[in-house]
Design an enzyme around this catalytic site. Structure first.
Site, mmCIF file in Angstrom:
data_model
loop_
_atom_site.group_PDB
_atom_site.id
_atom_site.type_symbol
_atom_site.label_atom_id
_atom_site.label_comp_id
_atom_site.label_asym_id
_atom_site.label_seq_id
_atom_site.Cartn_x
_atom_site.Cartn_y
_atom_site.Cartn_z
ATOM 1 N N GLU A 103 0.842 -1.204 0.000
ATOM 2 C CA GLU A 103 0.000 0.000 0.000
ATOM 3 C C GLU A 103 0.873 1.249 0.000
ATOM 4 O O GLU A 103 2.003 1.231 0.498
ATOM 5 C CB GLU A 103 -0.910 -0.073 1.242
ATOM 6 C CG GLU A 103 -1.746 1.138 1.544
ATOM 7 C CD GLU A 103 -2.810 1.461 0.505
ATOM 8 O OE1 GLU A 103 -2.520 1.392 -0.704
ATOM 9 O OE2 GLU A 103 -3.931 1.814 0.910
ATOM 10 N N ASP A 104 0.355 2.340 -0.542
ATOM 11 C CA ASP A 104 1.129 3.585 -0.567
ATOM 12 C C ASP A 104 1.207 4.252 0.801
ATOM 13 O O ASP A 104 2.269 4.644 1.247
ATOM 14 C CB ASP A 104 0.590 4.563 -1.632
ATOM 15 C CG ASP A 104 -0.896 4.877 -1.500
ATOM 16 O OD1 ASP A 104 -1.570 4.301 -0.611
ATOM 17 O OD2 ASP A 104 -1.389 5.694 -2.298
ATOM 18 N N ASP A 107 -3.302 6.109 6.568
ATOM 19 C CA ASP A 107 -3.697 7.370 7.189
ATOM 20 C C ASP A 107 -4.620 7.028 8.362
ATOM 21 O O ASP A 107 -4.134 6.651 9.418
ATOM 22 C CB ASP A 107 -4.374 8.189 6.065
ATOM 23 C CG ASP A 107 -4.653 9.624 6.423
ATOM 24 O OD1 ASP A 107 -3.780 10.457 6.186
ATOM 25 O OD2 ASP A 107 -5.754 9.914 6.922
ATOM 26 N N ASP A 163 -0.950 10.984 -5.104
ATOM 27 C CA ASP A 163 -1.458 12.085 -5.932
ATOM 28 C C ASP A 163 -2.171 13.163 -5.134
ATOM 29 O O ASP A 163 -2.637 12.937 -4.018
ATOM 30 C CB ASP A 163 -2.461 11.536 -6.947
ATOM 31 C CG ASP A 163 -3.780 11.131 -6.286
ATOM 32 O OD1 ASP A 163 -3.740 10.333 -5.331
ATOM 33 O OD2 ASP A 163 -4.830 11.639 -6.707
HETATM 34 P P1 IMP Z 1 -6.960 5.666 5.060
HETATM 35 O O1 IMP Z 1 -8.077 4.737 4.674
HETATM 36 O O2 IMP Z 1 -7.480 6.858 5.811
HETATM 37 O O3 IMP Z 1 -5.835 4.983 5.803
HETATM 38 O O4 IMP Z 1 -6.416 6.325 3.751
HETATM 39 C C1 IMP Z 1 -5.648 5.689 2.871
HETATM 40 C C2 IMP Z 1 -5.762 6.282 1.486
HETATM 41 O O5 IMP Z 1 -5.970 7.702 1.491
HETATM 42 C C3 IMP Z 1 -4.453 6.060 0.811
HETATM 43 O O6 IMP Z 1 -4.430 4.815 0.150
HETATM 44 C C4 IMP Z 1 -4.358 7.242 -0.129
HETATM 45 O O7 IMP Z 1 -4.991 6.910 -1.346
HETATM 46 C C5 IMP Z 1 -5.119 8.340 0.557
HETATM 47 N N1 IMP Z 1 -4.212 9.276 1.279
HETATM 48 C C6 IMP Z 1 -4.079 9.394 2.615
HETATM 49 N N2 IMP Z 1 -3.185 10.343 2.939
HETATM 50 C C7 IMP Z 1 -2.737 10.846 1.764
HETATM 51 C C8 IMP Z 1 -1.755 11.870 1.431
HETATM 52 O O8 IMP Z 1 -1.139 12.532 2.281
HETATM 53 N N3 IMP Z 1 -1.560 12.094 0.094
HETATM 54 C C9 IMP Z 1 -2.208 11.401 -0.885
HETATM 55 N N4 IMP Z 1 -3.115 10.438 -0.605
HETATM 56 C C10 IMP Z 1 -3.387 10.165 0.702
HETATM 57 MG MG MG Z 2 -4.085 3.994 -1.664
#
Ligand code: IMP
Ligand code: MG
Length: 178
Positions: A103-104, A107, A163
């Site tokens: 995964e990238d 968050d 992105d």
């Molecule tokens: P989560 O479900 O809140 O953990 O979010 C994960 C997804 O939100 C990642 O796979 C990214 O696609 C996007 N994301 C979260 N933070 C960033 C950021 O700082 N820059 C770009 N995309 C982000």
């Molecule tokens: Mg992602």
């Protein structure tokens, strides 16, 4: 490389250089190579964000393994919870396999928690998570991350696959919003 860039309406400043990113990736690849030797893992990279990380990581992985690419179709409900509806593009069977999600960024952790939940329905031996970036201060889920290349503060970032509004994925360094 440029110190300040503009993407759409926002300015970003250089935050993590490619060399530092790739040192982090090499470090977790070594851990993977020692932890997963003989385990025949299947890496499951999440598009679009993980494409660059997956490419770099896999060059350093030396255990016999497969890689496949998936896309997550998600819907946004009335809450902030981002539930994964469906895992698209997974044609391989993962039953009895050791799966490593690539995964990238993690968050809130919502995406990973729901993806792990979906994958577990397919009866893998285990599901591990390798992420390029982790924002510990943003985590809202109970989630174990097996491999983290870089921990960062709770800022919005772009580059190295990530992105802003579809742009910036091709940047070889990581930038944070000003
Ligand atoms: P989560 O479900 O809140 O953990 O979010 C994960 C997804 O939100 C990642 O796979 C990214 O696609 C996007 N994301 C979260 N933070 C960033 C950021 O700082 N820059 C770009 N995309 C982000
Ligand atoms: Mg992602």
């Amino acid at each position: 490389m440029k110190e300040i860039i503009t993407i759409r309406d926002k300015q970003f400043e250089l935050f993590i250089e490619q060399e530092v990113i790739e040192q982090g990736i090499k470090r977790i690849a070594k851990q993977i190579n020692s932890d997963l030797a003989g385990k025949n893992p299947i890496f499951l990279a999440v598009l679009n964000g993980a494409f660059m990380f997956a490419g770099e990581l896999m060059k350093e992985v030396s255990v016999p393994s497969e890689i496949t690419f998936v896309r997550l179709a998600s819907y946004h409900g009335t809450t902030t919870t981002n539930k994964v509806q469906e895992v698209l593009g997974l044609n391989e069977s993962i039953e009895g396999r050791l799966v490593v999600i690539v995964e990238d960024i993690v968050d809130s952790g919502n995406t990973m928690v729901s993806l792990v939940e979906e994958l577990k329905k397919l009866q893998p031996e285990a599901v591990k998570i390798a992420t390029l970036l982790f924002k510990p201060a943003a985590l809202r889920q109970k989630l174990h991350l097996d491999y983290v290349a870089l921990e960062i503060p709770n800022d919005f970032i772009v580059g190295y696959g990530l992105d802003y509004d579809g742009y910036g994925r091709n940047l070889k360094d990581i930038y944070k919003v000003k």
